[in-house]
Design a protein around this motif. Structure first.
Motif, PDB file in Angstrom:
ATOM      1  N   PRO A  73      -9.914  -0.666   2.652  1.00  0.00           N
ATOM      2  CA  PRO A  73     -10.589  -0.087   1.996  1.00  0.00           C
ATOM      3  C   PRO A  73      -9.633   0.639   1.046  1.00  0.00           C
ATOM      4  O   PRO A  73      -9.194   1.302   0.085  1.00  0.00           O
ATOM      5  CB  PRO A  73     -11.493   0.821   2.917  1.00  0.00           C
ATOM      6  CG  PRO A  73     -11.726  -0.592   3.501  1.00  0.00           C
ATOM      7  CD  PRO A  73     -10.910  -0.955   3.916  1.00  0.00           C
ATOM      8  N   ALA A  74      -8.614   1.188   2.488  1.00  0.00           N
ATOM      9  CA  ALA A  74      -7.168   1.744   1.888  1.00  0.00           C
ATOM     10  C   ALA A  74      -6.804   1.719   0.841  1.00  0.00           C
ATOM     11  O   ALA A  74      -6.213   1.967  -0.315  1.00  0.00           O
ATOM     12  CB  ALA A  74      -6.831   2.895   2.850  1.00  0.00           C
ATOM     13  N   HIS A  75      -5.805   0.783   1.151  1.00  0.00           N
ATOM     14  CA  HIS A  75      -5.476  -0.423  -0.001  1.00  0.00           C
ATOM     15  C   HIS A  75      -5.628  -0.788  -1.307  1.00  0.00           C
ATOM     16  O   HIS A  75      -5.173  -0.322  -2.666  1.00  0.00           O
ATOM     17  CB  HIS A  75      -4.919  -1.536   0.667  1.00  0.00           C
ATOM     18  CG  HIS A  75      -3.929  -2.612  -0.157  1.00  0.00           C
ATOM     19  ND1 HIS A  75      -4.396  -3.816  -1.059  1.00  0.00           N
ATOM     20  CD2 HIS A  75      -2.900  -2.682  -0.239  1.00  0.00           C
ATOM     21  CE1 HIS A  75      -3.520  -3.591  -2.030  1.00  0.00           C
ATOM     22  NE2 HIS A  75      -2.160  -3.668  -0.983  1.00  0.00           N
TER      23      HIS A  75
ATOM     24  N   THR B 175     -14.060   2.583   6.210  1.00  0.00           N
ATOM     25  CA  THR B 175     -13.360   1.806   6.805  1.00  0.00           C
ATOM     26  C   THR B 175     -14.124   2.118   8.674  1.00  0.00           C
ATOM     27  O   THR B 175     -14.111   1.206   9.470  1.00  0.00           O
ATOM     28  CB  THR B 175     -12.251   2.385   6.643  1.00  0.00           C
ATOM     29  OG1 THR B 175     -11.808   2.424   5.872  1.00  0.00           O
ATOM     30  CG2 THR B 175     -10.678   2.071   7.798  1.00  0.00           C
ATOM     31  N   GLY B 176     -14.874   2.371   8.709  1.00  0.00           N
ATOM     32  CA  GLY B 176     -15.725   2.836   9.804  1.00  0.00           C
ATOM     33  C   GLY B 176     -16.540   1.982  10.316  1.00  0.00           C
ATOM     34  O   GLY B 176     -16.326   1.119  11.105  1.00  0.00           O
ATOM     35  N   ALA B 177     -17.117   1.823   9.407  1.00  0.00           N
ATOM     36  CA  ALA B 177     -18.156   0.685   9.732  1.00  0.00           C
ATOM     37  C   ALA B 177     -17.744  -1.181   9.267  1.00  0.00           C
ATOM     38  O   ALA B 177     -17.782  -1.300  10.111  1.00  0.00           O
ATOM     39  CB  ALA B 177     -18.668   0.639   7.786  1.00  0.00           C
ATOM     40  N   GLY B 178     -16.643  -0.561   8.488  1.00  0.00           N
ATOM     41  CA  GLY B 178     -15.894  -2.410   9.146  1.00  0.00           C
ATOM     42  C   GLY B 178     -14.986  -2.522   9.910  1.00  0.00           C
ATOM     43  O   GLY B 178     -15.952  -3.682  11.275  1.00  0.00           O
ATOM     44  N   VAL B 179     -14.605  -1.356  10.508  1.00  0.00           N
ATOM     45  CA  VAL B 179     -14.040  -1.869  12.329  1.00  0.00           C
ATOM     46  C   VAL B 179     -14.725  -1.980  13.057  1.00  0.00           C
ATOM     47  O   VAL B 179     -14.988  -1.706  14.758  1.00  0.00           O
ATOM     48  CB  VAL B 179     -13.304  -0.590  12.389  1.00  0.00           C
ATOM     49  CG1 VAL B 179     -12.517   0.236  13.185  1.00  0.00           C
ATOM     50  CG2 VAL B 179     -11.914  -0.319  11.867  1.00  0.00           C
ATOM     51  N   ALA B 180     -16.609  -1.100  12.927  1.00  0.00           N
ATOM     52  CA  ALA B 180     -17.606  -1.288  13.779  1.00  0.00           C
ATOM     53  C   ALA B 180     -18.049  -2.178  13.659  1.00  0.00           C
ATOM     54  O   ALA B 180     -18.125  -2.826  15.338  1.00  0.00           O
ATOM     55  CB  ALA B 180     -17.726  -0.185  13.892  1.00  0.00           C
ATOM     56  N   GLN B 181     -17.700  -2.728  12.718  1.00  0.00           N
ATOM     57  CA  GLN B 181     -18.398  -4.429  12.798  1.00  0.00           C
ATOM     58  C   GLN B 181     -18.229  -5.339  12.997  1.00  0.00           C
ATOM     59  O   GLN B 181     -18.348  -6.109  13.935  1.00  0.00           O
ATOM     60  CB  GLN B 181     -18.438  -4.797  11.115  1.00  0.00           C
ATOM     61  CG  GLN B 181     -19.269  -5.742  11.133  1.00  0.00           C
ATOM     62  CD  GLN B 181     -19.516  -6.494   9.779  1.00  0.00           C
ATOM     63  OE1 GLN B 181     -18.910  -5.845   8.941  1.00  0.00           O
ATOM     64  NE2 GLN B 181     -19.990  -7.299   9.054  1.00  0.00           N
ATOM     65  N   ARG B 182     -16.582  -5.187  12.974  1.00  0.00           N
ATOM     66  CA  ARG B 182     -15.104  -6.390  13.949  1.00  0.00           C
ATOM     67  C   ARG B 182     -15.338  -5.958  15.100  1.00  0.00           C
ATOM     68  O   ARG B 182     -14.834  -7.116  15.842  1.00  0.00           O
ATOM     69  CB  ARG B 182     -13.940  -6.242  13.153  1.00  0.00           C
ATOM     70  CG  ARG B 182     -13.997  -6.470  11.364  1.00  0.00           C
ATOM     71  CD  ARG B 182     -13.832  -7.828  12.133  1.00  0.00           C
ATOM     72  NE  ARG B 182     -13.706  -8.627  12.816  1.00  0.00           N
ATOM     73  CZ  ARG B 182     -14.165 -10.089  13.040  1.00  0.00           C
ATOM     74  NH1 ARG B 182     -15.013  -9.832  12.372  1.00  0.00           N
ATOM     75  NH2 ARG B 182     -13.724 -10.755  13.894  1.00  0.00           N
TER      76      ARG B 182
ATOM     77  N   MET C 112       0.528  -0.830   0.201  1.00  0.00           N
ATOM     78  CA  MET C 112       0.239   0.048  -0.269  1.00  0.00           C
ATOM     79  C   MET C 112       0.359   1.094   0.081  1.00  0.00           C
ATOM     80  O   MET C 112       0.563   2.229  -0.611  1.00  0.00           O
ATOM     81  CB  MET C 112      -0.735   0.069   1.162  1.00  0.00           C
ATOM     82  CG  MET C 112      -1.950   1.162   1.348  1.00  0.00           C
ATOM     83  SD  MET C 112      -3.244   1.266   2.344  1.00  0.00           S
ATOM     84  CE  MET C 112      -3.114   1.815   3.699  1.00  0.00           C
ATOM     85  N   ALA C 113       1.736   1.605   0.674  1.00  0.00           N
ATOM     86  CA  ALA C 113       3.309   2.490   0.741  1.00  0.00           C
ATOM     87  C   ALA C 113       3.476   2.850  -0.413  1.00  0.00           C
ATOM     88  O   ALA C 113       3.206   4.171  -1.072  1.00  0.00           O
ATOM     89  CB  ALA C 113       3.940   2.470   1.400  1.00  0.00           C
TER      90      ALA C 113
ATOM     91  N   VAL D 174     -13.798   6.585   2.243  1.00  0.00           N
ATOM     92  CA  VAL D 174     -12.598   4.613   2.272  1.00  0.00           C
ATOM     93  C   VAL D 174     -12.917   5.230   4.161  1.00  0.00           C
ATOM     94  O   VAL D 174     -12.955   4.126   4.754  1.00  0.00           O
ATOM     95  CB  VAL D 174     -11.138   5.109   1.986  1.00  0.00           C
ATOM     96  CG1 VAL D 174      -9.902   4.414   2.750  1.00  0.00           C
ATOM     97  CG2 VAL D 174     -11.634   4.894   0.224  1.00  0.00           C
ATOM     98  N   ALA D 175     -12.966   6.349   4.623  1.00  0.00           N
ATOM     99  CA  ALA D 175     -13.008   6.482   6.101  1.00  0.00           C
ATOM    100  C   ALA D 175     -14.523   6.036   6.067  1.00  0.00           C
ATOM    101  O   ALA D 175     -14.491   4.899   7.148  1.00  0.00           O
ATOM    102  CB  ALA D 175     -13.320   8.192   6.226  1.00  0.00           C
ATOM    103  N   ALA D 176     -15.116   5.912   5.463  1.00  0.00           N
ATOM    104  CA  ALA D 176     -17.363   5.287   5.499  1.00  0.00           C
ATOM    105  C   ALA D 176     -16.951   4.157   5.888  1.00  0.00           C
ATOM    106  O   ALA D 176     -16.850   3.696   6.714  1.00  0.00           O
ATOM    107  CB  ALA D 176     -18.206   6.236   5.310  1.00  0.00           C
TER     108      ALA D 176
END
Length: 131
Positions: free
Chosen positions: A114-116, A45-52, A1-2, A41-43
């Protein structure tokens, strides 16, 4: 990703530098796309992290509930309960360690995937464009 992010930043920085001082060039759709992508991507990521996080909390709630059941059993026969608690507690601690590692990996994946995906797609897309 970098690497993908570096390539995308390089392409977009060059585009911004070339558009400096030219109001028409600043209307390039790529500049609007940058902002919209970051918000999406932020949205995601937030949804994925909240689910996990919710899944991880259920796992820990189960472990705490089982510990409470073991403690309640101590009132019937303390020696037997202690032996059972020691065995079950050791097994559950090992399970909790595995669960913690799996939850950490899933959180990292939910945070970075998502960012990747977007950075890699942008690097490919912008790398094909004529400069």
């Amino acid at each position: 990703m970098a690497i993908a992010a570096g390539q995308t930043i390089g392409h977009r920085s060059l585009m911004l530098a070339q558009a400096a001082g030219n109001p028409v060039a600043l209307g390039n759709p790529e500049f609007t796309r940058m902002v919209a992508e970051k918000m999406a991507v932020a949205a995601e990521t937030g949804a994925g992290v909240a689910q996990r996080m919710a899944a991880a909390q259920w796992g820990w709630a189960f472990w705490f509930g089982t510990q409470a059941q073991l403690a309640a059993a101590a009132w019937t026969s303390p020696a037997t309960a202690w032996q059972h608690w020691l065995q079950a507690g050791t097994d559950q601690a090992a399970d909790a360690g595995r669960r913690l590692a799996a939850d950490a990996a899933a959180l990292a994946d939910a945070s970075l995937a998502p960012a990747h995906r977007v950075a890699s797609a942008n690097a490919r897309r912008l790398g094909r464009k004529k400069r």
